[in-house]
Design an enzyme around this catalytic site. Sequence first.
Site, PDB file in Angstrom:
ATOM      1  N   ILE A 365       0.900  -1.746   0.057  1.00  0.00           N
ATOM      2  CA  ILE A 365      -0.050   0.035   0.227  1.00  0.00           C
ATOM      3  C   ILE A 365       1.057   1.287  -0.302  1.00  0.00           C
ATOM      4  O   ILE A 365       0.644   2.256  -0.735  1.00  0.00           O
ATOM      5  CB  ILE A 365      -0.813  -0.059   1.137  1.00  0.00           C
ATOM      6  CG1 ILE A 365      -1.954  -1.088   1.135  1.00  0.00           C
ATOM      7  CG2 ILE A 365      -1.421   1.315   1.130  1.00  0.00           C
ATOM      8  CD1 ILE A 365      -2.894  -1.806   2.498  1.00  0.00           C
ATOM      9  N   ASP A 366       1.537   1.436   0.519  1.00  0.00           N
ATOM     10  CA  ASP A 366       2.891   2.158   0.689  1.00  0.00           C
ATOM     11  C   ASP A 366       3.344   2.560  -0.344  1.00  0.00           C
ATOM     12  O   ASP A 366       2.977   3.496  -0.986  1.00  0.00           O
ATOM     13  CB  ASP A 366       3.721   2.094   2.003  1.00  0.00           C
ATOM     14  CG  ASP A 366       4.546   3.073   2.568  1.00  0.00           C
ATOM     15  OD1 ASP A 366       3.651   4.353   2.769  1.00  0.00           O
ATOM     16  OD2 ASP A 366       4.980   3.663   3.443  1.00  0.00           O
ATOM     17  N   ASP A 367       3.363   1.844  -1.355  1.00  0.00           N
ATOM     18  CA  ASP A 367       4.731   2.124  -2.648  1.00  0.00           C
ATOM     19  C   ASP A 367       3.386   2.257  -3.707  1.00  0.00           C
ATOM     20  O   ASP A 367       3.638   3.272  -4.398  1.00  0.00           O
ATOM     21  CB  ASP A 367       4.997   0.385  -3.038  1.00  0.00           C
ATOM     22  CG  ASP A 367       6.646   0.053  -2.694  1.00  0.00           C
ATOM     23  OD1 ASP A 367       7.770   1.222  -3.160  1.00  0.00           O
ATOM     24  OD2 ASP A 367       6.869  -0.270  -1.431  1.00  0.00           O
TER      25      ASP A 367
END
Length: 617
Positions: A365-367
Amino acid sequence: MGGPVASELDRTLDRAARRLISLQEPDGWWVGELESNVTMTAQHLLLLEFLRLRDEDSTRRCANELLARQRPDGLWSIYWEGEPDLAATLESYAALRLVGLSADDERLVAARRFCEERGGIGGARVFTRMWLALFGLWPWDEIPQIPPELVLMPPGLPLSVYDFACWARQTVVPLTLVLHYRPVRNLPPERACHELNLGPAFRKPTLGLLSDRALAWYARRSVQPGRERALDYAERWIIDRQELDGSWGGIQPPWVWSLIALACRGHGPESPYLSRGLAGWKRFLVDDGDRLRPEACQSPVWDTGLALLALRAAGVSADEPALHRAAEWIVGEEIRQRGDWAVRRPGLEPGGWAFEYDNDLYPDIDDAAIVVLALKELGGGKAAADRGTRWLAGMQSANGGWGAFDADNDAEWLYKIPFCDFGAVTDPPSVDVTAHVVELLAREKGYEEIVRRGIDYLLAEQEDDGSWFGRWGVNYVYGVGAVLPALEAAGFPHEHPAIRRAVAWLEAHQNDDGGFGEDCRSYDRGDDGVAWRGRGESTPSQTAWALLGLAAAGEAGSECATRAVAWLARTQKRHGGWDEEHFTGTGFPRDFLINYHLYREVWPVMALGRIRRALAA
């Protein structure tokens, strides 16, 4: 901030941006070494020994690496200038004994004494004991049990493998096979560290220990209903999740244990799964002259997304060829297939990006948030960016936040299982990941309710002192540097109490030299950890995170920001970058820390660019 100060900012930023562009790979991506700790090198030697693949050259160079990373007192830590760590010291000691150093070698005497004082092998974590059990240095009976039948548990039932975080899940499944077969490759006495087998360490009886004894009793039974089916299923589960590059999830723990598990199941050199896994693992080895070390993971998507955001913040045109090449490469890395995340989100359209070159089953999710933010800045890859945005919105957890890989992966009771003593085994929402998603979605139409819930989560997670906990970066400085830009994107006025408290916290934690730093010990529980919050030697990445927060809070021209900019200008190297030996990235808080070698380049460019942009507004 004007006159000479503004000119200094311009010179520093322009040199840093040119330096960052020069680091781009020919095919468009950026990637820096992901430096971790000596357990990776020690375990590499143990893996090669177990698979009977250890050669003289890799042995010599890995041993050089271990000795070069030794502290002056003869022990090992898990991050730069960190305190002694039992797992790192014991595994390094065992690996050096394995390759021929004697127990009385002057380079090992302090390490042996340190390990003995802490109970020897019996006092170590489960992972360490399992590595040594592979060589008959520790009895398999003294290791907590996880039966292979676990893989047959439906996702909705307790103790399903899907209760574990994806990184733990991918590791636990092969470990169930290893724990069933209990393989042993006996070493010659002169290379075996039997001197550290001091017997089991006392562990206070708990409900978890009682359940472990029940599992151990079951493991000793001659008749185990469903065992063969579970073994077959676990083997197929592992094979189905091998990536095209031979890895499992693109990370070391599931990769090496999957190789060992397949070997236990009879896979030899001719096996396409084993041979592909070994070939891929070679690409993770860092050749450092007379030293050799493996990376635990590689971060090209993450590094490239951050580099694109940084260069755009620095004013580099979206038409710059380097940015075009990067955008084309990163759009091609979009993940369009379902992975384990779909167990809890079965109706959600696939989208997003992973951290690594190849990790198609585990987009994170962060990427995805960083990549979509970058694509929006460039005005390209619209279809991929829109899919990624929808996927991110659909991965929100029940409490309003976002985890790294899964939704609602917060089974805290797993930590009561004796087996789970090796770091984070769940993936609950975190402030920093949530902030990056909110920063994106707050700029998009149609996601207002999702953003509201995300903001509620962020505000509820603010510490009493005004900071936020940083799960994936060290630590509270990272949290503040992530949340304040999210609140700005959501339209919060600079006078909002949450923002003012955060600014006050930054001002109170600025170092005398003008920079910001935070020691990894801020992750400690209790008063010791509190004392290290926002405290540590100044680093480029942590100073940049503070500047990102100040720029978003309307403090770009403040004395605090001016001093931080001056610190970056003063410490910049002739080539335009910075040095950073301290570990500022986080895998597992206090268990696995990371030095991202590109952080020292990319974050200052992004921060200085946003400061300059804010001053010009």
